[in-house]
Design an enzyme around this catalytic site. Structure first.
Site: not given
Length: 502
Positions: A34-35, A144
């Site tokens: 993932g990133h 976030d």
């Protein structure tokens, strides 16, 4: 993402980003998983322990990456429901963050179309709230929070990840940075008002809880502008299938006025969350202990690391290769998984120290008889004094019985005298154990031959010669630097004792 702040320019790049020798010496890259917002994430394997880890690779256009907050935030966060940081490695091109690999996937992937079961949702949401409470207690806001940034491990426990947008705050401090994901962003941030960090995180918690129980977002729109308009109005519907207590909690959180939103502690006291298991304790909320686990420290020693350097790395929170090995072993112990050596050969500087398999032929240190004089102990070199942050109040420079033994060091041939050595802060190369055993065996053989001689009465010179010989043998065994001078002096004293008294 909505952003109005300046950050270091960070580029995402492919598998070649993990091909630096300094990194490959310690880890074997398996695949990309993932990133994040600022870097690519890979699954790797720690070569010494065989543990799977997640590695986030950050590449900057500039040399200074101090603006990146995630490594700094994770250094100060230790909680069962926050992903654990093992190591931070800085090379000429990259910054590597080695972290705990959860393996259970994102929470988003575990939510069925109609929502989760109430008991499961309550358990996981309670863990998320506890993790966020630990962040707020440490003066950190996440900014976030979303389903994609909450992972589940193999046992189904929630793990909060991705602190790329996080920042530190003080009570009452106003923030003006525009960070967040549109579906989870608080209305005061949408309106570009100054806001306090914790209430903005609380709003995101309400969106997460709504998604967990219903399988859908509370605010939806065909365009980003329509979505933001609905957020500023705070109009949403909660299906009747959601339990009444959970519906009340969602409505208490998703209110326009930030001051009317509950805090983390108030949410944990809500009747819907108080059912079932309590909030997870914070066993790691304090700094890492200055006295490491002796069992894990033994395993670290078996892997070739110096126990004292491991102790210093933990006390000073260096997050280097030594600390990473200790933390990974401790994490494996908590998960009930043993360490296994896998992967390619480890470089010489990381190889475990060799130990003889058959100890039957190793000479044994001689035991001192009751008639031999006891030797005085010498002070430890200054380099082995505990660091100030690793010392307990009122117990300075005292090593407990559970702590690792400190290896003795002797100066090489031609080194300064013992007096000058004790006044110097520099250490000497560590002698090989075989040499020490040879010295002891020689001393023992020389002294044991004296025991066969018949004992004389008190006051006889032969008795004093035996005492002096044994003292000289002990000094030669313990202090290799004093062998020449002690031997000469003992010889002179022996010659004098042979002269008859007038």
């Amino acid at each position: 993402m909505v952003s109005n702040s300046s950050q270091s320019t960070v580029a995402l790049w492919g598998p070649g980003s993990c091909q630096e020798p300094d990194f490959l010496d310690q880890y074997e890259v398996l695949r990309a998983i993932g990133h994040g917002e600022f870097g690519q994430v890979y699954l790797a394997r720690h070569r010494l322990t065989g543990a799977d880890v997640a590695v986030k690779v950050l590449k900057t256009e500039t040399q200074d990456i101090s603006d990146l907050s995630e490594p700094l935030m994770l250094r100060s966060l230790e909680h069962p429901n926050i992903v654990q940081l093992f190591q931070v490695m800085r090379t000429r091109k990259n910054l590597y963050m080695v972290m705990e690999y959860t393996g259970g996937g994102q929470l988003l992937e575990h939510i069925p179309p109609g929502g989760m079961q109430q008991e499961e949702a309550c358990r996981i949401f309670r863990q998320i709230v506890c993790a966020l409470g630990h962040c707020h207690d440490k003066g950190i806001v996440h900014r976030d929070l979303k389903l994609e940034n909450i992972m589940l491990d193999a046992r189904g426990h929630a793990k909060l990840i991705d602190f790329g947008f996080s920042t530190r705050f003080t009570a009452g401090q106003k923030l003006n940075d525009l960070w967040g994901t549109l579906a989870y962003i608080a209305p005061e941030i949408v309106l570009k008002q100054e806001y306090e960090g914790p209430p903005a995180d609380i709003w995101s918690l309400g969106v997460i809880l709504h998604c967990m129980l219903t399988g859908s977002y509370p605010f939806r729109g065909d365009t980003p502008q329509e979505l933001l308009m609905r957020i500023t109005l705070a109009r949403f519907q909660v299906p009747s299938s959601v339990p009444v207590k959970a519906r009340r909690l969602i409505r208490q959180i998703l209110v326009l006025n930030p001051k009317k939103r509950p805090t983390v502690k108030q949410i944990l006291q809500h009747p819907w969350l108080r059912q079932g298991e309590p909030c997870a304790p914070h066993p790691s909320s304090q700094a890492l202990p200055t006295r490491p686990d002796p069992a894990i420290l033994t395993m670290v020693f078996d892997l070739g690391f110096d126990p004292y350097q491991t102790w210093v790395s933990l006390a000073k929170r260096k997050f280097n290769v030594v600390m990473a090995t200790y933390l990974i072993l401790k994490h494996q112990q908590g998960q009930g998984v043993g360490s296994t050596f896998q992967g390619q050969p480890v470089p010489q500087w990381l190889r475990p120290c060799q130990r003889p398999e058959n100890l039957s032929n190793v000479p044994v240190l001689p035991e001192r008889s009751t008639s031999q004089p006891a030797l005085r102990t010498f002070p430890l070199p200054s380099e082995y004094l505990l660091p100030e942050d690793a010392q307990q109040p009122g117990h300075r420079d005292i090593r407990g019985g559970s702590l690792p033994a400190i290896p003795l060091r002797c100066p090489p041939a031609g080194a300064p005298t013992l007096r000058s050595c004790s006044q110097s802060d520099s250490g000497f190369p560590r002698p090989k154990p075989s040499r020490v055993l040879v010295w002891w065996s020689r001393a023992h053989s020389s002294s044991s031959s004296l025991d066969t001689a018949p004992r004389q009465g008190p006051g006889h010179t032969n008795g004093w010669k035996q005492v002096r010989s044994r003292i000289a043998a002990c000094v030669r065994a313990l202090c290799c630097c004093c062998v020449p001078c002690v031997s000469n002096k003992m010889a002179q004293m022996s010659q004098r004792s042979d002269v008859p008294h007038p």
